[in-house]
Design an enzyme around this catalytic site. Sequence first.
Site, PDB file in Angstrom:
ATOM      1  NE  ARG A   1      -4.263  -0.106   2.510  1.00 24.99           N
ATOM      2  CZ  ARG A   1      -3.644   0.558   4.178  1.00 24.99           C
ATOM      3  NH1 ARG A   1      -4.106  -0.221   4.411  1.00 24.99           N
ATOM      4  NH2 ARG A   1      -5.083   1.402   4.073  1.00 24.99           N
TER       5      ARG A   1
ATOM      6  CG  ASP B   1      -4.479   8.860   1.183  1.00 22.87           C
ATOM      7  OD1 ASP B   1      -5.500   8.649   0.179  1.00 22.87           O
ATOM      8  OD2 ASP B   1      -4.610  10.164   0.780  1.00 22.87           O
TER       9      ASP B   1
ATOM     10  CG  HIS C   1      -8.681   5.628  10.334  1.00 24.00           C
ATOM     11  ND1 HIS C   1      -9.653   5.203   9.391  1.00 24.00           N
ATOM     12  CD2 HIS C   1     -10.263   5.646  11.732  1.00 24.00           C
ATOM     13  CE1 HIS C   1     -11.102   5.645  10.194  1.00 24.00           C
ATOM     14  NE2 HIS C   1     -11.283   5.899  11.619  1.00 24.00           N
TER      15      HIS C   1
ATOM     16  CB  THR D   1     -16.323   7.831   3.880  1.00 25.23           C
ATOM     17  OG1 THR D   1     -16.769   6.857   4.790  1.00 25.23           O
ATOM     18  CG2 THR D   1     -17.710   9.245   4.207  1.00 25.23           C
TER      19      THR D   1
ATOM     20  N   PRO E   1     -20.635   8.680  -5.512  1.00 29.14           N
ATOM     21  CG  PRO E   1     -19.287   7.486  -7.143  1.00 29.14           C
ATOM     22  CD  PRO E   1     -19.427   8.245  -5.809  1.00 29.14           C
TER      23      PRO E   1
ATOM     24  CB  ALA F   1     -14.806  13.345  -4.594  1.00 33.21           C
TER      25      ALA F   1
HETATM   26  C1  BV8 Z   1     -12.924   1.729  17.558  1.00 36.80           C
HETATM   27  C2  BV8 Z   1      -6.203   1.911   9.421  1.00 36.80           C
HETATM   28  C3  BV8 Z   1     -12.744   1.841  19.879  1.00 36.80           C
HETATM   29  C4  BV8 Z   1      -6.017   1.355   8.485  1.00 36.80           C
HETATM   30  C5  BV8 Z   1      -9.038   2.051   9.263  1.00 36.80           C
HETATM   31  C6  BV8 Z   1     -19.799   1.057  17.016  1.00 36.80           C
HETATM   32  C7  BV8 Z   1     -18.407   2.065  17.910  1.00 36.80           C
HETATM   33  C8  BV8 Z   1     -17.289   2.210  18.030  1.00 36.80           C
HETATM   34  C9  BV8 Z   1     -16.819   1.051  17.000  1.00 36.80           C
HETATM   35  C10 BV8 Z   1     -17.920  -0.278  16.428  1.00 36.80           C
HETATM   36  C11 BV8 Z   1     -18.382   0.404  16.348  1.00 36.80           C
HETATM   37  N1  BV8 Z   1     -19.429  -0.423  15.244  1.00 36.80           N
HETATM   38  C12 BV8 Z   1     -18.239  -1.506  14.541  1.00 36.80           C
HETATM   39  C13 BV8 Z   1     -17.185  -0.735  15.767  1.00 36.80           C
HETATM   40  C14 BV8 Z   1     -15.215  -1.318  15.284  1.00 36.80           C
HETATM   41  C15 BV8 Z   1     -14.614  -1.102  13.881  1.00 36.80           C
HETATM   42  C16 BV8 Z   1     -15.938  -1.031  13.102  1.00 36.80           C
HETATM   43  O1  BV8 Z   1     -16.742   0.052  12.394  1.00 36.80           O
HETATM   44  N2  BV8 Z   1     -16.320  -1.688  12.291  1.00 36.80           N
HETATM   45  C17 BV8 Z   1     -16.571  -2.062  10.921  1.00 36.80           C
HETATM   46  C18 BV8 Z   1     -15.941  -3.019   9.984  1.00 36.80           C
HETATM   47  C19 BV8 Z   1     -18.243  -1.892  11.120  1.00 36.80           C
HETATM   48  N3  BV8 Z   1     -14.317   0.058  14.337  1.00 36.80           N
HETATM   49  C20 BV8 Z   1     -13.333  -0.151  15.521  1.00 36.80           C
HETATM   50  O2  BV8 Z   1     -12.820  -1.062  15.076  1.00 36.80           O
HETATM   51  C21 BV8 Z   1     -12.331   1.347  15.407  1.00 36.80           C
HETATM   52  N4  BV8 Z   1     -12.232   1.103  16.551  1.00 36.80           N
HETATM   53  O3  BV8 Z   1     -13.609   1.358  17.150  1.00 36.80           O
HETATM   54  O4  BV8 Z   1     -11.821   1.663  18.561  1.00 36.80           O
HETATM   55  C22 BV8 Z   1     -12.914   0.527  20.945  1.00 36.80           C
HETATM   56  C23 BV8 Z   1     -11.450   0.036  20.565  1.00 36.80           C
HETATM   57  C24 BV8 Z   1     -11.032  -0.861  21.799  1.00 36.80           C
HETATM   58  C25 BV8 Z   1     -12.136  -1.589  22.497  1.00 36.80           C
HETATM   59  C26 BV8 Z   1     -13.646  -0.678  22.561  1.00 36.80           C
HETATM   60  C27 BV8 Z   1     -13.699  -0.050  21.345  1.00 36.80           C
HETATM   61  C28 BV8 Z   1     -11.000   1.423  14.250  1.00 36.80           C
HETATM   62  C29 BV8 Z   1     -11.994   1.618  13.380  1.00 36.80           C
HETATM   63  C30 BV8 Z   1     -10.559   1.764  12.337  1.00 36.80           C
HETATM   64  C31 BV8 Z   1     -10.053   1.038  11.383  1.00 36.80           C
HETATM   65  N5  BV8 Z   1      -9.108   1.161  10.303  1.00 36.80           N
HETATM   66  N6  BV8 Z   1      -8.157   2.999   7.984  1.00 36.80           N
HETATM   67  C32 BV8 Z   1      -5.404   1.051   7.002  1.00 36.80           C
HETATM   68  O5  BV8 Z   1      -5.948   1.848   6.421  1.00 36.80           O
HETATM   69  O6  BV8 Z   1      -4.891   0.000   7.337  1.00 36.80           O
HETATM   70  S1  BV8 Z   1     -10.649   2.305   8.547  1.00 36.80           S
HETATM   71  C33 BV8 Z   1     -10.580   2.479   6.878  1.00 36.80           C
HETATM   72  O7  BV8 Z   1     -11.583   1.747   6.269  1.00 36.80           O
HETATM   73  C34 BV8 Z   1     -10.293   3.572   5.899  1.00 36.80           C
HETATM   74  O8  BV8 Z   1      -9.608   4.118   6.623  1.00 36.80           O
HETATM   75  C35 BV8 Z   1     -12.153   4.158   6.334  1.00 36.80           C
HETATM   76  O9  BV8 Z   1     -12.695   4.273   7.377  1.00 36.80           O
HETATM   77  C36 BV8 Z   1     -12.688   2.625   5.703  1.00 36.80           C
HETATM   78  C37 BV8 Z   1     -13.190   2.320   5.099  1.00 36.80           C
HETATM   79  O10 BV8 Z   1     -14.216   3.083   5.142  1.00 36.80           O
HETATM   80  P1  BV8 Z   1     -14.298   3.648   3.742  1.00 36.80           P
HETATM   81  O11 BV8 Z   1     -12.735   5.341   3.435  1.00 36.80           O
HETATM   82  O12 BV8 Z   1     -15.162   4.709   3.484  1.00 36.80           O
HETATM   83  O13 BV8 Z   1     -14.101   3.595   2.171  1.00 36.80           O
HETATM   84  P2  BV8 Z   1     -14.774   2.039   1.288  1.00 36.80           P
HETATM   85  O14 BV8 Z   1     -13.840   1.924   0.226  1.00 36.80           O
HETATM   86  O15 BV8 Z   1     -16.061   1.525   2.561  1.00 36.80           O
HETATM   87  O16 BV8 Z   1     -16.007   2.994   0.780  1.00 36.80           O
HETATM   88  C38 BV8 Z   1     -15.793   4.166  -0.264  1.00 36.80           C
HETATM   89  C39 BV8 Z   1     -16.747   4.827  -0.497  1.00 36.80           C
HETATM   90  O17 BV8 Z   1     -16.442   5.768  -1.862  1.00 36.80           O
HETATM   91  C40 BV8 Z   1     -17.735   4.324  -1.457  1.00 36.80           C
HETATM   92  O18 BV8 Z   1     -19.090   4.873  -1.085  1.00 36.80           O
HETATM   93  C41 BV8 Z   1     -18.129   4.723  -2.866  1.00 36.80           C
HETATM   94  O19 BV8 Z   1     -18.957   4.266  -3.644  1.00 36.80           O
HETATM   95  C42 BV8 Z   1     -16.999   6.187  -2.883  1.00 36.80           C
HETATM   96  N7  BV8 Z   1     -16.394   6.167  -3.983  1.00 36.80           N
HETATM   97  C43 BV8 Z   1     -15.412   5.885  -5.175  1.00 36.80           C
HETATM   98  N8  BV8 Z   1     -15.105   7.135  -5.466  1.00 36.80           N
HETATM   99  C44 BV8 Z   1     -15.327   7.439  -5.283  1.00 36.80           C
HETATM  100  C45 BV8 Z   1     -16.575   7.471  -3.846  1.00 36.80           C
HETATM  101  N9  BV8 Z   1     -16.937   8.642  -3.980  1.00 36.80           N
HETATM  102  C46 BV8 Z   1     -15.981  10.309  -4.155  1.00 36.80           C
HETATM  103  N10 BV8 Z   1     -16.042   9.817  -5.380  1.00 36.80           N
HETATM  104  C47 BV8 Z   1     -14.697   8.956  -5.627  1.00 36.80           C
HETATM  105  N11 BV8 Z   1     -14.935   9.040  -6.896  1.00 36.80           N
END
Ligand code: BV8
Length: 248
Positions: A72, A106, A121, A190, A216, A233
């Site tokens: 990455r 990034d 993050h 997002t 989109p 975007a």
């Molecule tokens: C935590 C870094 C507390 C690493 C990342 C409720 C509350 C709290 C936590 C949770 C909860 N429910 C679940 C959880 C746990 C978990 C979570 O959310 N899980 C998900 C899967 C349900 N959360 C955590 O673990 C977080 N920590 O809560 O701690 C805690 C801790 C200990 C004990 C108790 C409590 C930490 C989460 C951080 C994880 N790290 N990144 C790395 O990069 O390697 S997350 C990573 O995934 C990204 O950083 C980003 O956040 C996420 C991906 O999401 P998006 O960026 O939205 O990307 P995605 O591909 O999904 O979507 C892209 C979008 O773009 C699409 O909609 C698409 O249509 C659109 N798109 C495409 N092209 C375009 C476009 N838009 C515009 N223009 C374009 N051209």
Amino acid sequence: MSIQIPDSLIEALAGARTVAVVTGSGISAESGIPTFRDARTGLWANYRPEDLATPEAFRRNPALVWQWYQWRRKQVGEAQPNPGHEALARLERTLPDLRLITQNVDGLHRRAGSRKVVEFHGNVMNNRCLDAGHPAGPADPDAESPPRCRECGSPLRPDVVWFGEMIPENALHQAYEAVDDCDVLLSIGTSAQVYPAAGLVEVALQHGATVAEINPDTTPMTSQVGFALGGNAAELLPVLADRIADGK
Ligand code: BV8
């Protein structure tokens, strides 16, 4: 196809005391960095990011997780900010107070010139050691397994927030400060599925901010926002920044 941005959104942005922006991997898609859910290409096709971006995965197989991040980092190193990143940097210069919270690791927003950036993050180009969190800069791009910390000898890991890890206190505080007080929030690129980042948009909605989504596709937030701009975007944001700069 001409991109329609409602006058009322332009007016809300132009008149806003403070604007918050939350971005996800979609804003970096047009820089050639696969979105988080599309990151399963080539040799990594058999792994889900959620299964690699965790402390357990690193403890179980440090070399595998390290090599994923090295792959990455190479992508990020070869990527350039796109017109979407650049438009947000222009908006920060044009508007009185725009604060940007990115889920992306990034570094492209800062490279595009944005200065008020919260890396919610972390940043994939930096490392810290596993045992004591000693900061360590970029590693040798050819290292096949985690190098050792110069201070304590424990393995290095990317300086990012993994699933199950807390968001760093200062990032959390700055992000909530920005969204608690914003008149307008832009949610860009997002899927709004990862928390607590996705919760930032909910906070803005709850206190009655004007919220616009640029994507989109639809997301769990689309039905709740005031403006859902269906587009990329890199196409929409320059038009928006031009209209704000031209005052119309
Ligand atoms: C935590 C870094 C507390 C690493 C990342 C409720 C509350 C709290 C936590 C949770 C909860 N429910 C679940 C959880 C746990 C978990 C979570 O959310 N899980 C998900 C899967 C349900 N959360 C955590 O673990 C977080 N920590 O809560 O701690 C805690 C801790 C200990 C004990 C108790 C409590 C930490 C989460 C951080 C994880 N790290 N990144 C790395 O990069 O390697 S997350 C990573 O995934 C990204 O950083 C980003 O956040 C996420 C991906 O999401 P998006 O960026 O939205 O990307 P995605 O591909 O999904 O979507 C892209 C979008 O773009 C699409 O909609 C698409 O249509 C659109 N798109 C495409 N092209 C375009 C476009 N838009 C515009 N223009 C374009 N051209």
